[in-house]
Motif scaffolding. Structure first.
Motif, PDB file in Angstrom:
ATOM      1  N   ALA A   1       3.692 -13.855  -9.940  1.00 30.35           N
ATOM      2  CA  ALA A   1       3.879 -13.920  -8.483  1.00 30.35           C
ATOM      3  C   ALA A   1       4.901 -12.879  -8.022  1.00 30.35           C
ATOM      4  N   THR A   2       5.976 -12.711  -8.795  1.00 28.34           N
ATOM      5  CA  THR A   2       6.993 -11.702  -8.470  1.00 28.34           C
ATOM      6  C   THR A   2       6.387 -10.309  -8.539  1.00 28.34           C
TER       7      THR A   2
ATOM      8  N   LEU B   1       4.155  -5.447  -5.866  1.00 35.03           N
ATOM      9  CA  LEU B   1       3.023  -4.547  -5.638  1.00 35.03           C
ATOM     10  C   LEU B   1       2.703  -4.457  -4.151  1.00 35.03           C
ATOM     11  N   TYR B   2       2.706  -5.594  -3.474  1.00 33.08           N
ATOM     12  CA  TYR B   2       2.428  -5.594  -2.035  1.00 33.08           C
ATOM     13  C   TYR B   2       3.461  -4.748  -1.282  1.00 33.08           C
TER      14      TYR B   2
ATOM     15  N   VAL C   1       2.835  -0.953  -2.131  1.00 33.14           N
ATOM     16  CA  VAL C   1       1.639  -0.381  -1.491  1.00 33.14           C
ATOM     17  C   VAL C   1       1.829  -0.287   0.022  1.00 33.14           C
ATOM     18  N   ASP C   2       2.425  -1.313   0.618  1.00 33.94           N
ATOM     19  CA  ASP C   2       2.676  -1.309   2.061  1.00 33.94           C
ATOM     20  C   ASP C   2       3.625  -0.170   2.436  1.00 33.94           C
ATOM     21  N   ALA C   3       4.673   0.032   1.633  1.00 36.33           N
ATOM     22  CA  ALA C   3       5.632   1.104   1.911  1.00 36.33           C
ATOM     23  C   ALA C   3       4.969   2.472   1.785  1.00 36.33           C
TER      24      ALA C   3
ATOM     25  N   GLY D   1      14.688   2.579   0.903  1.00 35.79           N
ATOM     26  CA  GLY D   1      13.814   2.791  -0.249  1.00 35.79           C
ATOM     27  C   GLY D   1      12.903   1.600  -0.495  1.00 35.79           C
ATOM     28  N   ALA D   2      12.106   1.231   0.497  1.00 37.19           N
ATOM     29  CA  ALA D   2      11.223   0.067   0.344  1.00 37.19           C
ATOM     30  C   ALA D   2      10.229   0.267  -0.791  1.00 37.19           C
ATOM     31  N   ASN D   3       9.714   1.474  -0.933  1.00 34.98           N
ATOM     32  CA  ASN D   3       8.762   1.747  -2.015  1.00 34.98           C
ATOM     33  C   ASN D   3       9.432   1.623  -3.381  1.00 34.98           C
TER      34      ASN D   3
END
Length: 225
Positions: free
Chosen positions: A120-121, A126-127, A130-132, A160-162
């Motif tokens: 789950a983490t 990953l979400y 990918v969103d960033a 640095g969200a990615n």
């Protein structure tokens, strides 16, 4: 005598540039080659274990994205120096073998609550990642030039969200592996590699945009760092 020749060779190689999309495919895809080979020669106990398959799929999904989906969506990236691409490919090949060999030959991963928490983490990371990436790709409208402040998603909290998303991915991966040394080492190396890059990017944004840049936005970890 040898050192000057080595320096000359390095300068020559550094002058060779590789198209960014091609470089991403070539440097990231060795992980997928390692996954296929390790699976083909894996032990039946490991390859028939749901826990092992689930954790291995996390690794494969990430690198399918990094090897093919991410580069195909890139816009206007600068070419890579050849030595950088070769070093990245070497790391991906070695790390891919270590992670995939561990999961297909040496580790038995039960579908325990710890494994599920790690998965789950990983999925959350990953979400975020990918969103960033999506937000960074679409910062500028067609025809626009110059730099813009990324907004939305986790960018409302960190520069640095990615990078944060990828670190969360591999921390989750390590947890799902039950804290096995290969997974923990990979998560640690990832944090040490891209964590400082997030801090550097944050300082660049602050210097570039000054008072326009959100003052409560952190570099890497929301509300903390």
């Amino acid at each position: 005598m040898f050192l000057p020749q080595a320096r000359s060779l390095l300068r020559l190689l550094s002058s060779c540039k590789v198209n960014a999309k091609v470089a991403w495919v070539l440097q990231e895809s060795p992980t997928l080659v390692a996954a296929v080979l390790c699976w083909c020669w894996g032990s039946e106990a490991c390859t028939s274990s749901l826990g092992n398959v689930a954790v291995l799929m996390c690794f494969v999904i990430h690198y399918v994205n990094r090897s093919f989906i991410y580069p195909l969506r890139m816009k206007g990236s600068k070419p890579f120096p050849l030595p950088v691409m070769l070093m990245a490919a070497t790391f991906c090949a070695a790390n891919g073998y270590v992670q995939c060999r561990s999961l297909t030959r040496y580790l038995m991963i039960p579908m325990s609550w710890t494994t599920c928490a790690g998965l789950a983490t990983w999925a959350a990371g990953l979400y975020i990642n990918v969103d960033a990436d999506h937000r960074l790709r679409n910062l500028r409208a067609p025809g626009e030039t110059g730099y813009k402040i990324p907004r939305g998603g986790l960018f409302d909290y960190v520069s640095g969200a990615n990078f944060f998303g990828e670190i969360v991915e591999w921390v989750g991966f390590a947890i799902a592996m039950g804290g096995a040394l290969p997974g923990v080492t990979f998560a640690f190396c990832t944090a040490c590699n891209i964590g400082p890059r997030a801090v550097t990017h944050h300082h660049w944004y602050v210097e570039k945009f000054k008072d326009e840049y959100p003052k409560d936005r952190r570099a890497l970890v929301p509300f903390l760092l």
